[in-house]
Design a protein around this motif. Structure first.
Motif, short mmCIF file in Angstrom:
data_model
loop_
_atom_site.label_atom_id
_atom_site.label_comp_id
_atom_site.label_asym_id
_atom_site.label_seq_id
_atom_site.Cartn_x
_atom_site.Cartn_y
_atom_site.Cartn_z
N HIS A 206 28.06 15.41 16.03
CA HIS A 206 27.47 14.41 16.92
C HIS A 206 28.34 14.14 18.14
O HIS A 206 27.84 13.69 19.17
N PHE A 207 29.63 14.41 18.04
CA PHE A 207 30.49 14.37 19.22
C PHE A 207 30.01 15.41 20.23
O PHE A 207 29.87 15.13 21.44
N TRP A 208 29.75 16.61 19.75
CA TRP A 208 29.29 17.68 20.65
C TRP A 208 27.88 17.40 21.17
O TRP A 208 27.57 17.72 22.32
N PHE A 209 27.03 16.80 20.34
CA PHE A 209 25.70 16.40 20.82
C PHE A 209 25.83 15.44 22.01
O PHE A 209 25.04 15.51 22.95
N THR A 210 26.82 14.55 21.93
CA THR A 210 26.99 13.55 22.98
C THR A 210 27.57 14.15 24.25
O THR A 210 27.04 13.93 25.34
N VAL A 211 28.66 14.92 24.13
CA VAL A 211 29.33 15.42 25.33
C VAL A 211 28.50 16.50 26.03
O VAL A 211 28.60 16.67 27.25
N THR A 212 27.66 17.22 25.27
CA THR A 212 26.82 18.25 25.90
C THR A 212 25.50 17.69 26.42
O THR A 212 24.80 18.37 27.17
N GLY A 213 25.16 16.47 26.01
CA GLY A 213 23.90 15.88 26.42
C GLY A 213 22.72 16.30 25.57
O GLY A 213 21.57 15.93 25.85
N PHE A 214 22.98 17.05 24.47
CA PHE A 214 21.88 17.53 23.64
C PHE A 214 21.04 16.39 23.09
O PHE A 214 19.81 16.48 22.99
N ASP A 215 21.71 15.29 22.69
CA ASP A 215 21.00 14.16 22.10
C ASP A 215 20.00 13.51 23.06
O ASP A 215 19.10 12.79 22.63
N ARG A 216 20.20 13.74 24.35
CA ARG A 216 19.29 13.16 25.35
C ARG A 216 18.34 14.18 25.95
O ARG A 216 17.56 13.85 26.85
N PHE A 217 18.41 15.40 25.48
CA PHE A 217 17.60 16.46 26.09
C PHE A 217 16.13 16.18 25.84
O PHE A 217 15.73 15.87 24.72
N PRO A 218 15.29 16.24 26.86
CA PRO A 218 13.86 15.90 26.68
C PRO A 218 13.17 16.81 25.67
O PRO A 218 13.23 18.04 25.78
N ALA A 219 12.53 16.20 24.71
CA ALA A 219 11.85 16.97 23.67
C ALA A 219 10.74 17.84 24.25
O ALA A 219 10.45 18.91 23.72
N ARG A 220 10.14 17.41 25.36
CA ARG A 220 9.03 18.17 25.93
C ARG A 220 9.48 19.52 26.48
O ARG A 220 8.64 20.40 26.73
N LEU A 221 10.79 19.67 26.68
CA LEU A 221 11.30 20.92 27.24
C LEU A 221 11.84 21.87 26.20
O LEU A 221 12.36 22.93 26.52
N VAL A 222 11.73 21.48 24.94
CA VAL A 222 12.25 22.34 23.87
C VAL A 222 11.29 22.27 22.70
O VAL A 222 10.68 21.24 22.42
N SER A 223 11.14 23.39 22.01
CA SER A 223 10.28 23.40 20.82
C SER A 223 11.03 22.79 19.66
O SER A 223 12.22 23.06 19.45
N SER A 224 10.34 21.93 18.90
CA SER A 224 11.00 21.36 17.73
C SER A 224 11.28 22.47 16.73
O SER A 224 10.50 23.40 16.58
#
Length: 353
Positions: A206-224
């Motif tokens: 979750h540290f890497w999710f935060t620093v890379t911005g993955f946690d905020r990446f718009p779901a509409r731009l990526v397939s679940s």
């Protein structure tokens, strides 16, 4: 009141806080007698997959060591304290049975016959009370026990039994691992389990999710993803390698007290535990036209596509990969609050207020 929030778990509490911060007046309706969501009802050993520092709702840090993984009961206690600090009207023991739309907004009816009205509504009632139970061939004649993970608490009642856990996510693997202490356990999955290192390069994922911005990446731009990855520091993969439990392709059918495996072999089984996830529990919106034929909300980023002023919170992949988590629901709540406040402003201007 400006907004009726349905559900007093993490999503409803986050909604109430962001509404208050925006100068709006919410009332929160919770069916249970406490504002702890489904957390007290999860299995006894459950711990968060994210450290405490990444597991807070808006305005109140999760207490204690920020790098630990809080236990289920700690989360419930945190939510109860969070509710105590909210300067909002919270009505527990108030089950919503129906929502109706009219020219003046929404009428929300409860089981005791009370009706609340407001120009906007946020449905934040979660999914724990609506577990997904797939129907498997021969299931009706199976003589063993079938239960969902929602009904599982601890391994002791299953000592000495032959158990199949169906599912490839975190809960399935965690439950299978602890059941293997007392029983013979197989994980049955349609695809191989996708393990992900919990602490790459010595930092929690979750540290890497935060620093890379993955946690905020718009779901509409990526397939679940086709099934959530299992976070593992190595203990689960090691357990599979060492035969503590095993993984097999999903069985094809039940036959009396047996299951038939994909290779045609069969064996008696005592328990089949379905860790097959949950679906949004929104039956109070039936008849409103806000749900599709499967009962899923018609929405974009949490805003109803059918009823202006109606919002949803806590859905999987609602806006980002973290939308239905403690760490992500606050961001969605702020977004939804901004949109609903704009809606309320337009209504007031049209009414000459």
């Amino acid at each position: 009141m400006d907004t009726i929030v349905i559900g007093g778990g993490q999503s409803g509490l986050a909604a109430a806080r962001t509404l208050l911060d925006a100068g709006l007046t919410p009332v929160l309706l919770e069916a249970a007698d406490q504002t702890t969501g489904s957390w007290p009802r999860y299995y006894d050993s459950l711990t968060l997959f994210s450290p405490a520092r990444y597991s807070s709702l808006p305005g109140m840090p999760f207490p204690g060591d920020p790098d630990r993984y809080p236990h289920r009961d700690e989360v419930a206690a945190y939510l109860a304290r969070y509710a105590d600090h909210l300067d909002a009207e919270i009505r527990t023991g108030t089950r919503v049975t129906a929502v109706q739309a009219g020219e003046d907004g929404f009428a929300v009816r409860t089981a005791d016959g009370t009706t609340f009205t407001a120009p906007s509504v946020i449905a934040a009632s979660g999914s724990f009370t609506n577990p997904y139970m797939p129907v498997l061939q021969g299931q009706a004649d199976f003589t063993g026990e079938i239960l969902h993970a929602a009904g599982y608490s601890a391994p002791a009642p299953y000592a000495g039994k032959r158990i199949i856990v169906v599912g490839a996510g975190n809960s399935a693997v965690q439950i299978a691992y602890e059941l293997a202490d007392v029983a013979s356990v197989t994980l049955a999955t349609r695809k191989p389990i996708r393990f992900v290192d919990q602490r790459p390069l010595g930092k929690d994922l979750h540290f890497w999710f935060t620093v890379t911005g993955f946690d905020r990446f718009p779901a509409r731009l990526v397939s679940s993803p086709p099934g959530a990855p299992v976070l593992d520091e190595g203990i689960y993969r090691r357990a599979l390698r060492q035969g503590r439990m095993d993984r097999r392709p999903m069985f094809t059918r039940f036959d009396g007290d047996e299951v038939v495996w994909a290779d045609g072999s069969r064996e008696p089984v005592d328990v089949v535990l379905l860790a097959t996830g949950y679906r949004p529990h929104l039956d109070y919106l039936d008849g409103l036209g806000a749900l599709d034929e499967t009962g899923y909300p018609r929405h974009t980023q949490g805003l109803s596509l059918t009823h202006p002023g109606l919002g949803f919170l806590g859905l999987e992949w609602q806006r980002t990969p973290s939308s239905n988590t403690l760490r992500g629901v606050g961001r969605d709540a702020r977004y939804l609050t901004r949109k609903l406040k704009n809606h309320l402003g337009v209504r007031h201007s049209r009414a000459g207020v």
